[in-house]
Design an enzyme around this catalytic site. Structure first.
Site, short mmCIF file in Angstrom:
data_model
loop_
_atom_site.label_atom_id
_atom_site.label_comp_id
_atom_site.label_asym_id
_atom_site.label_seq_id
_atom_site.Cartn_x
_atom_site.Cartn_y
_atom_site.Cartn_z
N ASP A 238 0.85 -1.18 0.00
CA ASP A 238 0.00 0.00 0.00
C ASP A 238 0.89 1.24 0.00
O ASP A 238 1.71 1.43 0.90
CB ASP A 238 -0.89 -0.02 1.25
N ASP B 194 5.24 0.68 -7.77
CA ASP B 194 5.00 1.51 -8.95
C ASP B 194 4.94 3.00 -8.57
O ASP B 194 4.54 3.82 -9.38
CB ASP B 194 3.69 1.10 -9.64
N THR C 108 2.10 -9.48 -10.79
CA THR C 108 0.88 -9.47 -9.98
C THR C 108 -0.17 -8.60 -10.65
O THR C 108 0.14 -7.79 -11.54
CB THR C 108 1.15 -8.91 -8.57
#
Length: 234
Positions: free
Chosen positions: A139, A175, A213
């Protein structure tokens, strides 16, 4: 008021958001009730000296995935490394039932699922018990006021360093450029981790044994560049 006698881990900020999403199916409810307790490390009792004995199949190494999301990477590694036991940690219920479904459907006896915060598990594990650890697309907590909740930082790295064997590999992916920089800064400062990169391609591209993923796929569709970090526990 904060208790001055509180243990440091009592003051840890939660690094994840909600635990529940959509309503579960009858099968998913059954998996949570029946299968989850059978594949869960029991932190109420002391950990065995050899954590490989926790698994339902003989394993030669033990790996840890922190925040496995939809369990794509977790299941891929379990399929391709049947002699490795993998502990997957994921507090979000929907991800947990995805992992339990794959365990049941594919009879993956080399996966354990800790459906909670990883930090109590890391304190429970014996020192030097993990051969590899993954923290993939955690997260990002992108708002400045929330960044203190980001999981990857010196406290987590200290716990991982204790739980990992010398020579063990730590893999991280994100990312979010700002998070990649703070991850890298924390790891480069840490005396017990060494970066393996020798060229830019080493952090721009995944190796073949690092499957994509769903979170990474979404990031790439939305035009975000991903960073892949590999460190060795020294």
């Amino acid at each position: 008021m904060i208790d001055d006698e509180a243990a440091p881990h009592d003051l840890e900020l939660r690094s994840f958001g909600r635990r529940r999403g959509r309503k579960l199916s009858a099968r998913q409810e059954r998996l949570l009730a029946e299968l989850a307790p059978r594949v869960r490390p029991d932190l109420a009792h002391p950990a065995p000296a050899d954590v490989a004995t926790l698994f339902g199949a003989p394993v030669q190494q033990v790996w840890l995935e922190i925040g496995f999301g939809g369990a794509e990477h977790l299941a891929w590694q379990a399929r391709h490394h049947p002699h490795v036991g993998i502990i997957g940690c994921e507090p979000f219920e929907e991800g947990v039932v995805k992992a339990l479904t794959l365990i049941e459907d594919e009879k993956l006896a080399n996966i354990l699922v800790h459906a909670d915060d990883v930090r109590p598990l890391l304190r429970w594990l014996p020192a030097g018990s993990l051969d590899r650890a993954f923290v993939l697309f955690p997260d990002p907590w992108p708002k400045a006021r929330h960044r203190k909740r980001r999981l990857v930082g010196t406290p987590l790295l200290d716990q991982l360093a204790r739980a990992m064997k010398p020579g063990g590999e730590l893999r991280l992916g994100t990312d979010i450029g700002d998070y990649a920089r703070t991850m890298l800064a924390a790891l480069m400062r840490h005396p017990q981790f060494r970066w393996t990169a020798t060229r830019a391609a080493d952090w721009r591209y995944r190796p073949e044994d690092w499957p994509q993923t769903r979170y990474e796929a979404k990031a790439l569709r939305e035009g975000r560049r991903c960073t892949y970090l590999r460190f060795v526990r020294v």
